[in-house]
Structure formats: structure tokens, C-alpha cells
Scaffold this active site. Structure first.
Site, mmCIF file in Angstrom:
data_model
loop_
_atom_site.group_PDB
_atom_site.id
_atom_site.type_symbol
_atom_site.label_atom_id
_atom_site.label_comp_id
_atom_site.label_asym_id
_atom_site.label_seq_id
_atom_site.Cartn_x
_atom_site.Cartn_y
_atom_site.Cartn_z
ATOM 1 N N CYS A 113 28.707 48.736 42.682
ATOM 2 C CA CYS A 113 29.278 47.499 43.253
ATOM 3 C C CYS A 113 28.582 47.065 44.536
ATOM 4 O O CYS A 113 28.744 45.934 44.986
ATOM 5 C CB CYS A 113 30.772 47.670 43.500
ATOM 6 N N HIS A 237 33.132 42.233 48.890
ATOM 7 C CA HIS A 237 33.158 42.644 47.482
ATOM 8 C C HIS A 237 34.609 42.534 47.002
ATOM 9 O O HIS A 237 35.541 42.965 47.687
ATOM 10 C CB HIS A 237 32.649 44.080 47.348
ATOM 11 N N ASN A 267 37.225 42.442 39.290
ATOM 12 C CA ASN A 267 36.106 43.059 39.992
ATOM 13 C C ASN A 267 34.862 42.961 39.104
ATOM 14 O O ASN A 267 34.797 43.601 38.063
ATOM 15 C CB ASN A 267 36.472 44.526 40.277
HETATM 16 O O1 UT7 Z 1 34.506 48.245 43.034
HETATM 17 C C1 UT7 Z 1 34.521 49.629 43.077
HETATM 18 C C2 UT7 Z 1 35.477 50.118 44.064
HETATM 19 N N1 UT7 Z 1 36.788 50.157 43.498
HETATM 20 C C3 UT7 Z 1 37.850 49.985 44.259
HETATM 21 O O2 UT7 Z 1 37.729 49.705 45.411
HETATM 22 C C4 UT7 Z 1 39.216 50.225 43.677
HETATM 23 C C5 UT7 Z 1 40.096 50.872 44.711
HETATM 24 N N2 UT7 Z 1 41.382 51.253 44.208
HETATM 25 C C6 UT7 Z 1 42.361 50.360 43.922
HETATM 26 O O3 UT7 Z 1 42.146 49.179 43.981
HETATM 27 C C7 UT7 Z 1 43.730 50.878 43.610
HETATM 28 O O4 UT7 Z 1 43.801 52.256 43.881
HETATM 29 C C8 UT7 Z 1 44.164 50.637 42.122
HETATM 30 C C9 UT7 Z 1 44.434 49.168 41.913
HETATM 31 C C10 UT7 Z 1 43.070 51.118 41.190
HETATM 32 C C11 UT7 Z 1 45.448 51.401 41.821
HETATM 33 O O5 UT7 Z 1 46.477 50.992 42.723
HETATM 34 P P1 UT7 Z 1 47.350 52.104 43.456
HETATM 35 O O6 UT7 Z 1 48.351 51.386 44.248
HETATM 36 O O7 UT7 Z 1 46.400 53.007 44.196
HETATM 37 O O8 UT7 Z 1 48.069 52.855 42.262
HETATM 38 P P2 UT7 Z 1 47.983 54.390 41.850
HETATM 39 O O9 UT7 Z 1 46.684 54.718 41.224
HETATM 40 O O10 UT7 Z 1 48.447 55.233 42.989
HETATM 41 O O11 UT7 Z 1 49.106 54.441 40.732
HETATM 42 C C12 UT7 Z 1 50.494 54.225 41.042
HETATM 43 C C13 UT7 Z 1 51.285 54.302 39.761
HETATM 44 C C14 UT7 Z 1 51.003 55.553 38.937
HETATM 45 O O12 UT7 Z 1 52.211 55.944 38.331
HETATM 46 P P3 UT7 Z 1 53.101 57.120 38.956
HETATM 47 O O13 UT7 Z 1 52.201 58.326 38.948
HETATM 48 O O14 UT7 Z 1 53.444 56.669 40.343
HETATM 49 O O15 UT7 Z 1 54.239 57.200 38.028
HETATM 50 C C15 UT7 Z 1 50.045 55.077 37.866
HETATM 51 O O16 UT7 Z 1 50.126 55.843 36.688
HETATM 52 O O17 UT7 Z 1 50.937 53.208 38.919
HETATM 53 C C16 UT7 Z 1 50.561 53.683 37.620
HETATM 54 N N3 UT7 Z 1 49.561 52.767 37.061
HETATM 55 C C17 UT7 Z 1 49.892 51.650 36.426
HETATM 56 N N4 UT7 Z 1 51.087 51.098 36.139
HETATM 57 C C18 UT7 Z 1 51.092 49.932 35.484
HETATM 58 C C19 UT7 Z 1 48.205 52.875 37.119
HETATM 59 N N5 UT7 Z 1 47.657 51.819 36.508
HETATM 60 C C20 UT7 Z 1 48.687 51.063 36.075
HETATM 61 C C21 UT7 Z 1 48.744 49.825 35.386
HETATM 62 N N6 UT7 Z 1 49.961 49.305 35.120
HETATM 63 N N7 UT7 Z 1 47.639 49.160 34.997
#
Ligand code: UT7
Length: 311
Positions: A113, A237, A267
Site C-alpha cells: 500500500c 492512504h 482500500n
Molecule cells: O492498507 C493496508 C493497511 N491496512 C490497514 O491499515 C487496516 C488496519 N486495520 C483496520 O482497519 C481494522 O483493524 C479492521 C477494519 C480490519 C478491523 O476493525 P477492528 O475494529 O480492529 O475489529 P477487530 O479485528 O478487532 O474485530 C472485532 C470483532 C471480532 O469479533 P469478536 O472477536 O469481538 O467477537 C471480529 O471477529 O469484529 C469481528 N469482525 C467482523 N464482524 C462483522 C471482523 N470482521 C468482521 C466483519 N463483520 N466484516
């Protein structure tokens, strides 16, 4: 002194719009979750378009806006990790598609990225020594090719697209003063060439981004001897709207000095920064002499920032 300015930009996005609602029919997610955690409402996905086609259209668009002919280009770099073929490189394919001269230096570069920032810096360095002083820098990725469409933690995040910028190098212009970084890490964000898909530890990458973005901004401002108020526009980005909003808050960047298009495109990896630049140019939000601070981060891990002027 010696450096580059942006002469013109372009972009190309596939036609097919994939909404959060459609994704919610195939994986356990919801529009509400995706919008609140990422800011994404929809993304573009290639169905009939190719990487080559998107790159060529974005580049044509940039050449037209710059008023530069293909034969004036001395260096063509495509930042990508998802080209149509490894050989020929996407940049070599552009040589033919755009009618660039045979003495144009053409190659691809992979910094995930952060690719556009790496490519911009590389182009600036090469143009200093090149006989032709115009460069074509393309950022393009088709992540729909490398996603596991049954993995809700990744498939909702990315979209396909290409963006391009034509730059010019002059001895009397200031350098973009790029700051680039890399910390080898094969766990947080990974995409194997064979037998696998892109995987990401989202929360840990999020934390990395929250450190990388201010690091880049601080180093770029320090190197240029400027403050955040001296910058006319910040282009981030587009990985997560929350990352952008937190940076805007930290540096007290007013809404008219940054923008988000992640809502419409998700993204798009190496394409996200030039796509934003192209939308800004088209809507007349950038003008000659504007100083634009670019910030990127992503797989590798990699990160980078630069300050470019609009010609
Ligand atoms: O360009 C390259 C660089 N990439 C980035 O900068 C991405 C950086 N990361 C992020 O943007 C965020 O971490 C995400 C958007 C990927 C995820 O958001 P988050 O607030 O960090 O969520 P999380 O991974 O901590 O997940 C929270 C909960 C989990 O469930 P439990 O364990 O709390 O029950 C996940 O299983 O959300 C769940 N989850 C979803 N739920 C509904 C993960 N993906 C989804 C989904 N829909 N698509």
C-alpha cells in the site's frame, strides 16, 4: 535544490460496484459493522477489466491532464503487487500500450500500500539523471484477485483501481523529500504467491498505522522546515476512515484540507493516493503552487511520506 512537481493526474476504476449489502449476503457481516469500523460503503471490483487496462486508462488520463506526450516520458514506474503478469512487468506493458519511447526506463515496484510513495521517490531520483525530465508514476492493484471471499475480516476492506501522476523534475524545484521506512514482518499482512490468499491481523496493523502516520508527517515537516499549517492538502492512504480522522484530529487539519474517498472505493492499496489526487485535481481542489503532503503505510511492513508541489 532539485526536485519534482506534479503536472497532472488520472485514475481508472472498474465499473462493477460491490456494496456492503451484497457482501452481507455471502459472509457474516453487515453494512452497519463495515461502515462504523472502516468507513467503507462500497468498492469497485474488476469483472471484465484487466490490470493493464486500468493502468493504461489512468495513465492516459494523467498524460492528458499534464499536457505531456508519451515520448516525453523518461521513467515509468508501476507500483503494484497484483499485476496481470510478472513478466512482462506492468510498466513494460505500459511502454507498448501508451507508446512510450524505447529509451524510457520501465519497471514495477512492490511496496504494497506504500507503493506509490516508494515509486514517487524512485522516479524523482532517476529523473535527476535521466535525459527526459518527465516521469509517469502509476499505482494499481486488483486485490479482488488475492482475497479469500469467505474471510469477512479481509474481503470487506479492499477494492480494485488504478491512479497515475505525471511528474516533472527541475534543478530549481524543491525535492519531495520522501521519508520511507520498512520493518520486515511476515505475520501481520501477508500474501503468498501460491496456494493462499491475503491475510491480515487487522487490529495490530491498525496500531502500526497509528504510529506510522504521525511518524511520516513529523519527519516530512521536519525535513522541509514546515509546520502542518503550511501544508495546503493532506492525502492519506485510504485504509480506514478512523485512521484518517485520528490523524486529522491530532494535527488539527481542517476538513477542507483532507479528504476521504474510502466510502466509495475501499482500500485500493497502491492506487489509493493517486486516485485521491486525481479526484482533487478534477474537482478543482488543488491549484498551482499547492503543497500536498502524502502519507502511506501497509504490508511489508512499509510506510512513507512526501511533500509534493502542484506545477
Ligand atoms: O492498507 C493496508 C493497511 N491496512 C490497514 O491499515 C487496516 C488496519 N486495520 C483496520 O482497519 C481494522 O483493524 C479492521 C477494519 C480490519 C478491523 O476493525 P477492528 O475494529 O480492529 O475489529 P477487530 O479485528 O478487532 O474485530 C472485532 C470483532 C471480532 O469479533 P469478536 O472477536 O469481538 O467477537 C471480529 O471477529 O469484529 C469481528 N469482525 C467482523 N464482524 C462483522 C471482523 N470482521 C468482521 C466483519 N463483520 N466484516
Amino acid at each position: 535544490m532539485s526536485g519534482i512537481k506534479i503536472k497532472g493526474t488520472g485514475r481508472s476504476l472498474p465499473e462493477r460496484i460491490l456494496t456492503n449489502g451484497e457482501l452481507a449476503q455471502t459472509v457474516d457481516t453487515s453494512d452497519e459493522w463495515i461502515v462504523s469500523r472502516t468507513g467503507i460503503r462500497e468498492r469497485r471490483i474488476c469483472t471484465k477489466e484487466s490490470h493493464t487496462g486500468l493502468c493504461a486508462a489512468a495513465a492516459q488520463n494523467a498524460l492528458e491532464h499534464a499536457g505531456i506526450l508519451p515520448e516525453q516520458i523518461g521513467v515509468c514506474i508501476v507500483a503494484t503487487m497484483t499485476p496481470d503478469t510478472l513478466v512482462p512487468s506492468a510498466a513494460c506493458t505500459m511502454q507498448k500500450a501508451l507508446g512510450l519511447s524505447c529509451d524510457t526506463v520501465c519497471f514495477d515496484l512492490n511496496a504494497a500500500c506504500t507503493g506509490f510513495l516508494y515509486a514517487l521517490h524512485t522516479a524523482e531520483c532517476l529523473l535527476a539523471a535521466a535525459p527526459k525530465k518527465f516521469g509517469l508514476v502509476i499505482g494499481a492493484d486488483l486485490f479482488s484477485r488475492v482475497l479469500d471471499w469467505s474471510d469477512r475480516s479481509t474481503c470487506i476492506l479492499f477494492g480494485d483501481g488504478a491512479g497515475a501522476a505525471v511528474i516533472e523534475w527541475r534543478a530549481e524545484w524543491p525535492s519531495a523529500g520522501a521519508v520511507l521506512g520498512c520493518a520486515g514482518n511476515s505475520e501481520l499482512l501477508r500474501c503468498p504467491l501460491q496456494n493462499g490468499y491475503l491475510t491480515m491481523e487487522g487490529q495490530r496493523v491498525f496500531k502500526f498505522a497509528l504510529e506510522a502516520v504521525p511518524w511520516c508527517i513529523d519527519r516530512v515537516l521536519e525535513r522541509q522546515g514546515l509546520t502542518a499549517e503550511d501544508v495546503d492538502f493532506f492525502v492519506f492512504h485510504q485504509a480506514n476512515a478512523r485512521i484518517i480522522d485520528l490523524a486529522a484530529k491530532k494535527y488539527r487539519i481542517p476538513p477542507e484540507k483532507y479528504c476521504k474517498n474510502i466510502e466509495r472505493f475501499g482500500n485500493t492499496s497502491a492506487a489509493s493516493i493517486p486516485i485521491v489526487l486525481s479526484e482533487l485535481e478534477e474537482t478543482g481542489r488543488l491549484s498551482s503552487g499547492n503543497r500536498v503532503l502524502l502519507v502511506g503505510f501497509g504490508g511489508g511492513l512499509t510506510w512513507g511520506g512526501a511533500l509534493v508541489e502542484i506545477a
